[in-house]
Design an enzyme around this catalytic site. Structure first.
Site, PDB file in Angstrom:
ATOM      1  N   CYS A  82       0.803  -1.226   0.000  1.00 49.26           N
ATOM      2  CA  CYS A  82       0.000   0.000   0.000  1.00 49.26           C
ATOM      3  C   CYS A  82       0.834   1.273   0.000  1.00 49.26           C
ATOM      4  CB  CYS A  82      -0.952  -0.004   1.188  1.00 49.26           C
ATOM      5  SG  CYS A  82      -2.112  -1.384   1.179  1.00 49.26           S
ATOM      6  N   SER A 212     -11.234   1.576   4.301  1.00 53.97           N
ATOM      7  CA  SER A 212     -11.003   2.069   2.944  1.00 53.97           C
ATOM      8  C   SER A 212     -11.546   1.057   1.946  1.00 53.97           C
ATOM      9  CB  SER A 212      -9.520   2.316   2.699  1.00 53.97           C
ATOM     10  OG  SER A 212      -8.762   1.136   2.898  1.00 53.97           O
ATOM     11  N   HIS A 342      -8.745   4.159  -2.136  1.00 56.79           N
ATOM     12  CA  HIS A 342      -7.413   3.589  -1.910  1.00 56.79           C
ATOM     13  C   HIS A 342      -7.012   2.653  -3.047  1.00 56.79           C
ATOM     14  CE1 HIS A 342      -3.874   2.140  -0.044  1.00 56.79           C
ATOM     15  NE2 HIS A 342      -4.387   1.195   0.724  1.00 56.79           N
TER      16      HIS A 342
END
Length: 394
Positions: A82, A212, A342
């Site tokens: 991420c 998210s 995201h």
């Protein structure tokens, strides 16, 4: 080392997977073209590109930036979970600071499937297996893995420091409210605290509206040297990267026997300290922050990791409304990952874009008035934390 500046940024709107008919080259063309136009540059002036994505085949980075031009420059494909987008930014910054190039492109994109993140391969060990096994010794294992990990960290914080599910929910309420002013956000709906608390429970204390979502989209930044900046008259709109650090897992990640450290608190704290030292700043000087609120629990943990308050005191910032407009520091004016979305490879570069706009004073209805110092925090489990500090170049 030479100084490095963000001269141009661009991003697509973040979308629910499948909502828009596009593929990753389309996303990259849109964000990359916008970043180049923002800097007033042509792709032929870019000397290296660092392209981040998590779900995709090898050399997808080349295919993505070929939409901008075919100039033979080095194109490096980046995958750091991420924190992929901010890792691409880190590499572009290092290339400029070292003097290798005067102009570098950092671009991230993600094309995702609906639902929880799935493993890419079933015939080899997951990079997160060590983390998951360590966490299962502390908290009974559950799926999906990501909300389990960050939910367990939130539970630990509640046990140790007395934070409450309502305080985590209030963070999500804030970020959804902020996103209403962001045309790039996947969600622009405002939810009451009661609606957030009443949403389906994913992993206690995390309801769906505190997590998210899977997202698609792209973002990009043009990083340039000071000599190029001044030679091309770009100083007025540029922002300087005054500190930047990437930290991977430390021994304490596992030795502390803590869910909080397993989800990266020590990585984040270490990176933040290094950035403050580089930039000669303190946390109380920061005006605006984009941080990695993949789950509402992680935003609260990150308040502490970034030194906005003492360990265990993150909930006091929530109670004081200290992290929204009119408070101590505005955190996630974009809506953050919870509401802006995201798309893994693009997230860190979208944070960079938001903070660039904030420091230029061009963020519209979500503008943090008088912002002159900004901080970015992006984390990927497995793991890497990237923290970056920005100031206006002029």
């Amino acid at each position: 080392m030479t100084a490095a500046f963000v001269a141009g940024v661009g991003m697509t709107k973040f979308e629910k997977p499948g909502k828009r008919e596009w593929d990753y080259p389309d996303m990259a063309r849109e964000s990359g073209t916008a970043a180049l136009a923002d800097a007033g540059l042509e792709y032929g002036q870019v000397e290296a590109a660092y392209v981040g994505y998590v779900y995709g085949d090898s050399t997808a980075g080349q295919r993505a930036v070929y939409e901008l031009g075919l100039t033979g420059i080095p194109v490096v494909n980046v995958n750091n979970n991420c924190s992929t987008g901010s890792t691409a930014l880190y590499l572009a910054t290092q290339a400029v600071r070292s003097g290798q190039v005067d102009v570098a492109l950092a671009l991230g994109f993600e094309k995702m499937l609906p639902g929880a993140l799935a493993a890419g391969y079933e015939d080899r060990e997951s990079p997160l297996l060590r983390h998951l096994l360590a966490l299962a010794e502390l908290e009974e294992f559950a799926m999906p893995a990501a909300p389990y990990m960050f939910g367990a960290a939130g539970r630990e914080h509640m046990r140790r420091f007395g934070s409450t599910p309502e305080q985590f929910a209030r963070i999500a309420e804030k970020n959804h409210r902020h996103s209403a002013a962001n045309p790039y956000a996947q969600f622009q709906d405002i939810y009451s605290l009661e609606q957030i608390q009443a949403a389906p429970m994913i992993y206690d204390p995390l309801t769906k509206l505190q997590c998210s979502p899977p997202s698609e989209g792209s973002a990009a930044a043009i990083v340039v040297s000071e000599r190029f900046l001044d030679a091309n008259g770009l100083r007025d709109r540029a922002v300087e990267i005054v500190g930047q650090s990437m930290v991977t897992d430390l021994a304490s990640t596992f030795e502390a026997k803590s869910a909080i450290t397993l989800v990266g608190a020590d990585m984040s704290a270490t990176a933040a300290r290094q950035v403050y030292a580089q930039a000669g700043i303190t946390p109380d000087q920061i005006d605006v922050i984009e941080l990695h609120d993949c789950f509402s629990t992680n935003e609260l943990l990150t308040y502490e990791a970034l030194g906005l308050c003492e360990e265990g005191q993150g909930s006091t910032l929530v109670d004081a409304d200290a992290t929204t407009f009119g408070g101590q520091v505005v955190v996630n004016p974009s809506g953050g990952l919870i509401s802006k979305g995201h798309p893994l490879g693009a997230t860190g570069l979208a944070q960079c874009a938001e903070l660039t706009w904030q420091l230029r004073g061009t963020a519209g209805d979500r503008q943090v008035q008088g912002a002159t110092l900004a901080l970015q925090h992006n984390i990927g489990l497995g793991g890497a934390a990237v923290v970056t500090a920005y100031r206006p170049a002029s």
